[in-house]
Scaffold this active site. Structure first.
Site, PDB file in Angstrom:
ATOM      1  N   LYS A  35       2.916  -1.827  -1.849  1.00 16.80           N
ATOM      2  CA  LYS A  35       2.093  -1.712  -0.638  1.00 16.80           C
ATOM      3  C   LYS A  35       1.204  -2.938  -0.477  1.00 16.80           C
ATOM      4  O   LYS A  35       0.019  -2.835  -0.189  1.00 16.80           O
ATOM      5  CB  LYS A  35       1.241  -0.442  -0.716  1.00 16.80           C
ATOM      6  CG  LYS A  35       2.053   0.834  -0.838  1.00 16.80           C
ATOM      7  CD  LYS A  35       1.183   2.072  -0.845  1.00 16.80           C
ATOM      8  CE  LYS A  35       0.789   2.435  -2.253  1.00 16.80           C
ATOM      9  NZ  LYS A  35       0.027   3.693  -2.340  1.00 16.80           N
ATOM     10  N   CYS A  36       1.779  -4.107  -0.627  1.00 19.22           N
ATOM     11  CA  CYS A  36       1.038  -5.370  -0.627  1.00 19.22           C
ATOM     12  C   CYS A  36       1.573  -6.259   0.494  1.00 19.22           C
ATOM     13  O   CYS A  36       2.726  -6.129   0.904  1.00 19.22           O
ATOM     14  CB  CYS A  36       1.253  -6.031  -1.998  1.00 19.22           C
ATOM     15  SG  CYS A  36       0.662  -7.714  -2.180  1.00 19.22           S
ATOM     16  N   GLY A  37       0.756  -7.157   0.967  1.00 18.12           N
ATOM     17  CA  GLY A  37       1.216  -8.110   1.972  1.00 18.12           C
ATOM     18  C   GLY A  37       2.351  -8.992   1.475  1.00 18.12           C
ATOM     19  O   GLY A  37       3.117  -9.533   2.265  1.00 18.12           O
TER      20      GLY A  37
END
Length: 158
Positions: A35-37
């Site tokens: 759930k990271c850029g």
């Protein structure tokens, strides 16, 4: 001399696996997050794996939630997310810590071998370590280094 082959890691099933199982193969070891850029890097990592696996490359993914809790708590959610959204087929392992008192021993070793800028600590998700066929760490890449930028260094090891 210690190499990555001296470490045992925990698989998503909870069983352990010796990194000696990957002996003789170049590896790219990555701390990942779902759930990271930077999560779209899974696509580039899978492309590298598809392109170079026949030449021996192994990519080992280690989910980590230490950076803004950007990883699922349940490892099954992590692996399902990676497979469904990015077609990940390279080995993924149990969720670990890469910094602090509970740092996974493999990542403590990797950081000792190749420190970052100003500190050895890992600054964010998708820090990558390139390991040669002899189990020695040859390079560390910043989280923002896209997987395709590693091809030149990788081709030297293949």
């Amino acid at each position: 001399m210690i190499t990555v082959y001296d470490f045992t890691v925990k698989k998503t099933s909870g069983d352990t696996q010796s990194l000696r199982d990957f002996e003789g193969k170049p590896m790219l070891i990555v701390n990942t997050a779902s759930k990271c850029g930077l999560t779209p890097q899974f696509k580039g990592l899978q492309e590298l794996y598809d392109q170079y696996q026949e030449k021996g490359l192994e990519i080992l993914g280690f989910p980590c939630g230490q950076f803004n809790n950007q990883e699922y708590d349940n490892i099954d959610e992590t692996t399902q997310f990676c497979q469904l959204n990015y077609g990940v087929t390279f080995p993924m392992f149990s969720k670990i810590d890469v910094n602090g008192a509970n740092t996974d021993p493999l990542f403590a070793y990797l950081k000792e071998q190749k420190g970052g800028v100003l500190t050895k600590d890992i600054k964010w998700n998708f820090t990558k370590f390139l390991v040669d066929r002899n189990g020695h760490v040859v390079k560390r890449y910043a989280p923002t280094t896209e997987p395709d930028k590693i091809k030149n260094d990788l081709s030297e090891l293949l």
